[in-house]
Each structure stands twice: as C-alpha cells, then as structure tokens.
Scaffold this active site. Structure first.
Site, short mmCIF file in Angstrom:
data_model
loop_
_atom_site.label_atom_id
_atom_site.label_comp_id
_atom_site.label_asym_id
_atom_site.label_seq_id
_atom_site.Cartn_x
_atom_site.Cartn_y
_atom_site.Cartn_z
N CYS A 36 -65.48 85.78 74.68
CA CYS A 36 -66.83 86.22 75.00
C CYS A 36 -67.15 85.89 76.47
O CYS A 36 -66.63 86.52 77.38
CB CYS A 36 -67.84 85.59 74.05
SG CYS A 36 -69.47 86.37 74.06
N HIS A 90 -65.55 87.33 68.88
CA HIS A 90 -65.28 85.94 68.47
C HIS A 90 -64.26 85.92 67.34
O HIS A 90 -64.62 85.85 66.16
CB HIS A 90 -66.59 85.27 68.03
CG HIS A 90 -67.53 84.98 69.14
ND1 HIS A 90 -67.53 83.80 69.84
CD2 HIS A 90 -68.48 85.76 69.72
CE1 HIS A 90 -68.45 83.84 70.78
NE2 HIS A 90 -69.05 85.02 70.73
N GLU A 126 -62.44 83.60 66.29
CA GLU A 126 -62.41 82.35 65.53
C GLU A 126 -63.20 82.44 64.23
O GLU A 126 -62.94 81.69 63.28
CB GLU A 126 -62.95 81.19 66.39
CG GLU A 126 -64.45 81.23 66.70
CD GLU A 126 -64.80 82.02 67.95
OE1 GLU A 126 -65.91 81.81 68.48
OE2 GLU A 126 -63.97 82.84 68.37
#
Length: 542
Positions: free
Chosen positions: A380, A514, A516
């Site tokens: 990001c 993102h 993750e």
C-alpha cells in the site's frame, strides 16, 4: 438449528478472547461442524476505520469492504472462513441504525430505550443468517463490569432464555495471577469476575483460566466450588510459544470437549488436528532463520501490524525457516543512515500507513533495498513510497511527491476521485468523511504474463483486498517503466496500478492492496512465501 457459544472476559483485557474464539472455532471445525464467528464491540465508533492504529491496532478489512476489529483476522486465519460485514458490530453502529429508524418514525412514537430497542438490535444481529451453521461463536469485547458493555451482556442473557433449551452456552475467560511474594496462584480475581457476571444474570458453563504455570488440582476444585462450575469445566489456559499452538494446547486441556458437553453433546467425532500438528512441527523445527525489517510508523504497538506479522510467520512456515522481525520506526531514517540498521537484514518490508510523518524514512528504506539488492516488499503506502523513490532517484523527477502530503508540482501519488465497484461508479472528494470512504474490500487485478508476480501467483487474474484513497498516477507509468519499474499488475480497465516490480533486482515488489489479510498458517499467501524464500537466498549472501 445453530447452537450459540457466548465468549466473555473478566479481570483484565488482552487475555486472548479473540484467539480463544478462533481456536475453539478451529477445533469444532476439526470435528466436522460448520462454524461462524462474530464479534460484538462496545465502543461508540461506528467501526474502527477512523481509530488510531497505535490505540486500537490494525483494521481488518473483509472482502465485502467492512473495516472491522483485528480479531476477525484471527477468525479467518484459524477457520479459513472469510468474514463479512455482518460478523462485527459496534455500539456506534447499533445506535446509528436505531437513531435513523427513530428519525424516520419507525417506532411509531414509542419511547426509544436501551431495553428493549438496543438489546433487540443486538439479538437480531447475533441471530441473523445462521441457518447453515452448527455453531455460532459470539465474542463480546471488553471486560465484564465495563459500563459500555452492559447492553451486550443483557442481550446475551436474554438470548440464553429465548433460545431453545440446550442451544446457548457461556465461556468466560479470566486471569489467575501468580504472586511471587506469596508463591501462590490466586483464585480471588476469577471469583470476583464470575460474581460480577452472575450478578447480571449470566452463569458461565466453562471457565478458561489464563495462567503462566499449571493450576494445582486444589485450586481447580476451589474455582469449581466458588464459581459454581463443574471441575472438569475449569480449563487452564497456559501460555504457549506460538498462537498456532493454541488449538492443540486447548484441545489437550479439553476445552472443546467441555463446550460440547455444555450442550449435552457427548458423541461428537474426534477432531482431525493433523493440519495444526504440521504447522506446529514446522514452527518448532525450522531449518534456518531470516531477519526481516519492518520499517513503519506505528511500530510502538505491534498489533497495528498484526496480520502482517502473522503473514510473515506463514511465509516462514512455507519455507521451514524462523522469521525474526526487527521493528524500525521509519522516522529514524530521516536523521540517521539506514545502513547500520539494515546491513544484516535479509528482507525489508515497508507496510501501509497514512500521512506524511515517517514517509521520508520509508523512501530511504526503499532506496537502500534497491541499491543494495536486498529483497523489498512494499504494501500500500510502501508501494507508493517505492514509486516516489524510483521517480526521484532513477527517473530524474526530483520533486516527485504525494498530494497526501500537500500541494505538489509532481503528484506521482494522488487522491482517487472515482473508481468502479461491482460495475457501479464510486465518487469521492477531498472533503468526504474519513470513515468508510476509502477503496475498501476485494478488487480484481490483471497481471502481466511472464512477470515475477504472475509466476508467484501462478495466474494472471487475481483478487485482493484494498484499503486506501491514494493511488500512483498512471501518467508516470512509461517513464518509470523506462527506468526499470514495471507496472506488472493493473485494474481490469487499466486505469489503476496494483503491482510494481523491478526488473533489475533479485526481488523488489510493491502492491497497492493488502495481501496479509488473506494469508493463513496452512495456506500462506504466495507473495509472503516468495518474499521469505528470497530472504532465505539473501541470507546465504550476507
């Protein structure tokens, strides 16, 4: 009909209600049950989207664009089931909805009160859409005794009476502290916590007692007697070295057995925990280790990057190595040479963030990684800073900056004013409310065939979760690509950049989304698995 387990906490916060809920969900799944997880948060914010990450921790974003509590990340990682906007609600959301109904006249002139209107709204949220599930685990945030939590406790008390007999159970987490001067574990905090819970009409069926050492049998009997809980249902929750050991540890203590017993279920199939045993084996028997630097601006509270640190651990599981994290405040690199901090590092990760503070240090981290050929992963904001670094130092755009930092002649990164979501145009402006107005949730991306990221994903079409309102300006694409920064992933309409990678570097990738948020211990995200693999290769060179 679904059975409901209500998970509460007492004595102190941060005992691990979210992890316990997630682990219990995983254990019930391992027995073949269909499980749903839900979180009730007592704070007045409509959602955590505008809350400081150094106070609240990370904001976990779902596929359907909800900004939720970080515990939903634990739920997803442990159960593999994607959460949605109906799995997390706050007092603020409930009051907002109720007040909107009152203004419309939906209550037909009635006096709007906490009971029944607020508690009815909470019950409606808990019960909605559970037809396909065997168990619904409902975690109540905060600690019993907190004034803001009272409507939630009252709602789950009422549900205990309104649901069919045998369809509701209460699991209460407490703390059993060890007093060094006395040389004893003390039961009194748990007794007081259960007394508080019983005073509002809730009698726990199972006690999970967090402790740092085994609880003597005599103390278990004492808790059973004074808390009116079966002795077998007093479960010790010992500290473990990894959160991924929790399902195995709590199953060994009998947590899932006692919860099922509270429903009168004694013939449940034994759980298949082989996947968790494999994860535990890989964690505790690594074949090497790598050092990863996380250069961020919220490093004072590790929970601000909770999904990130877990995804890196998953990358270690995939590569059978231990991942050691070094947390570095990016502002340090604005006044110090990054070399002494990073020369022993095998991979550099620059995570998301908001605002100008610390941005110059993140740019320096990207510059160090590019020059020294250290694996770099920008997520990001970390991708945006890598693009600004490339523009300034390889493409000759010395004034390249982001409009997020103020007016600039070279807005390499700028605010998005419109984009497409589910075939509908979304329009935003600089004066838009901050809450819930970003590009949120899952969006598709198209990858360049033959690029590194296409090879990593093994696909050219992907979907990933976003949370941002600024984007790299595609008008600079040709100049940046001419200088080695390939735009290898874009939105399907080609208007928004999603991924950049350096073609002249061993491993240098920036993503606008993102990744993750979708990584799991038994299904590591491919980007994190590849990043840690690159770090392993780097460790052989350092």
């Amino acid at each position: 009909m679904a059975r409901y387990v209500f998970i509460t906490g007492g004595v102190v916060s941060s005992l691990g209600k979210g992890l316990t809920s997630a682990a219990l969900g995983a254990m019930l799944q391992a027995r073949g049950y269909r499980v749903r997880m839900r979180k009730l948060d007592p704070y007045l914010n409509v959602d955590p989207g505008t809350m400081s990450p150094t106070q609240h921790g990370e904001v976990f974003v779902t596929d359907d664009g909800a900004e939720t509590d970080l515990d939903l990340g634990h739920y997803e990682r442990f159960t593999g089931r994607s959460a949605n906007k109906r799995d997390n609600i706050t007092t603020g959301r409930i009051y907002s909805d109720i007040l909107a109904k009152e203004r419309r006249g939906d209550y037909l002139g009635a006096t709007v009160q906490v009971i029944p209107h607020v508690t009815d709204a909470i019950k409606e949220f808990v019960l909605e859409g559970n037809e396909e599930f065997d168990f619904v685990l409902v975690e109540i945030g905060g600690t019993v005794g907190d004034i803001e939590g009272l409507p939630f406790f009252e709602a789950i008390r009422q549900l205990g009476n309104e649901l069919p007999r045998g369809h509701a159970a209460y699991l209460h987490l407490t703390l059993m502290p060890f007093i060094p001067s006395a040389g004893e574990l003390k039961t009194k905090p748990t007794q007081h916590s259960v007394k508080e819970l019983r005073s509002i009409g809730i009698a726990p069926d199972v006690l999970l007692v967090r402790c740092d050492r085994p609880i003597p049998e005599g103390e278990k009997r004492k808790l059973s007697l004074f808390c009116n809980v079966r002795e077998s249902s007093v479960i010790q929750g010992l500290d473990v070295s990894s959160i991924y050991d929790v399902p195995l540890a709590y199953h060994k203590e009998g947590l899932d057995r006692e919860v099922l017993g509270a429903f009168g279920i004694t013939d449940a199939p034994e759980p298949d925990l082989s996947a968790w045993q494999e994860v535990s084996t890989r964690l505790h028997n690594p074949e090497g280790e790598v050092n990863i630097a996380i250069v961020g601006k919220y490093t004072g509270l590790k929970d601000a990057y909770k999904s990130l640190s877990e995804a890196l651990a998953h990358g270690g599981i995939a590569n059978r190595v231990k991942v050691k994290l070094q947390w570095i405040d990016s502002e340090i690199f604005e006044r110090e040479d990054p070399a002494p901090w990073l020369e022993h590092i095998h991979g550099i990760l620059v995570p998301g963030g908001f605002g100008e503070r610390g941005s110059a240090g993140k740019i320096e981290a990207a510059r160090f990684a590019r020059i020294k050929n250290v694996p770099y992963f920008g997520i990001c904001f970390g991708m945006q800073m890598a693009c600004i670094e490339a523009a300034r130092n390889t493409a000759g755009i010395k004034n390249a900056s982001s409009s997020e930092f103020g007016p600039t002649r070279e807005p390499l990164v700028g605010i998005m004013t419109e984009w497409t979501k589910d075939n509908n145009k979304v329009v935003r402006g600089e004066d838009t409310d901050l809450g819930g107005t970003m590009r949120l949730g899952a969006y598709p991306a198209q990858l360049t065939r033959g690029s590194r990221v296409a090879d990593i994903y093994g696909a050219t079409h992907i979907s990933e979760r976003h949370r941002h309102r600024y984007e790299v300006n595609m008008n600079y694409r040709k100049l940046l690509e001419k200088n080695g920064l390939l735009f290898s992933g874009v939105s399907p309409d080609g208007k928004l950049p999603e991924i950049v990678e350096r073609t002249d570097h061993p491993w240098f990738i920036g993503v606008q989304f993102h990744p993750e948020l979708k990584s799991k211990p038994f299904e590591p995200h491919p980007l994190f698995a590849s990043f840690i693999n690159a770090a392993v290769e780097q460790s052989r060179l350092v």
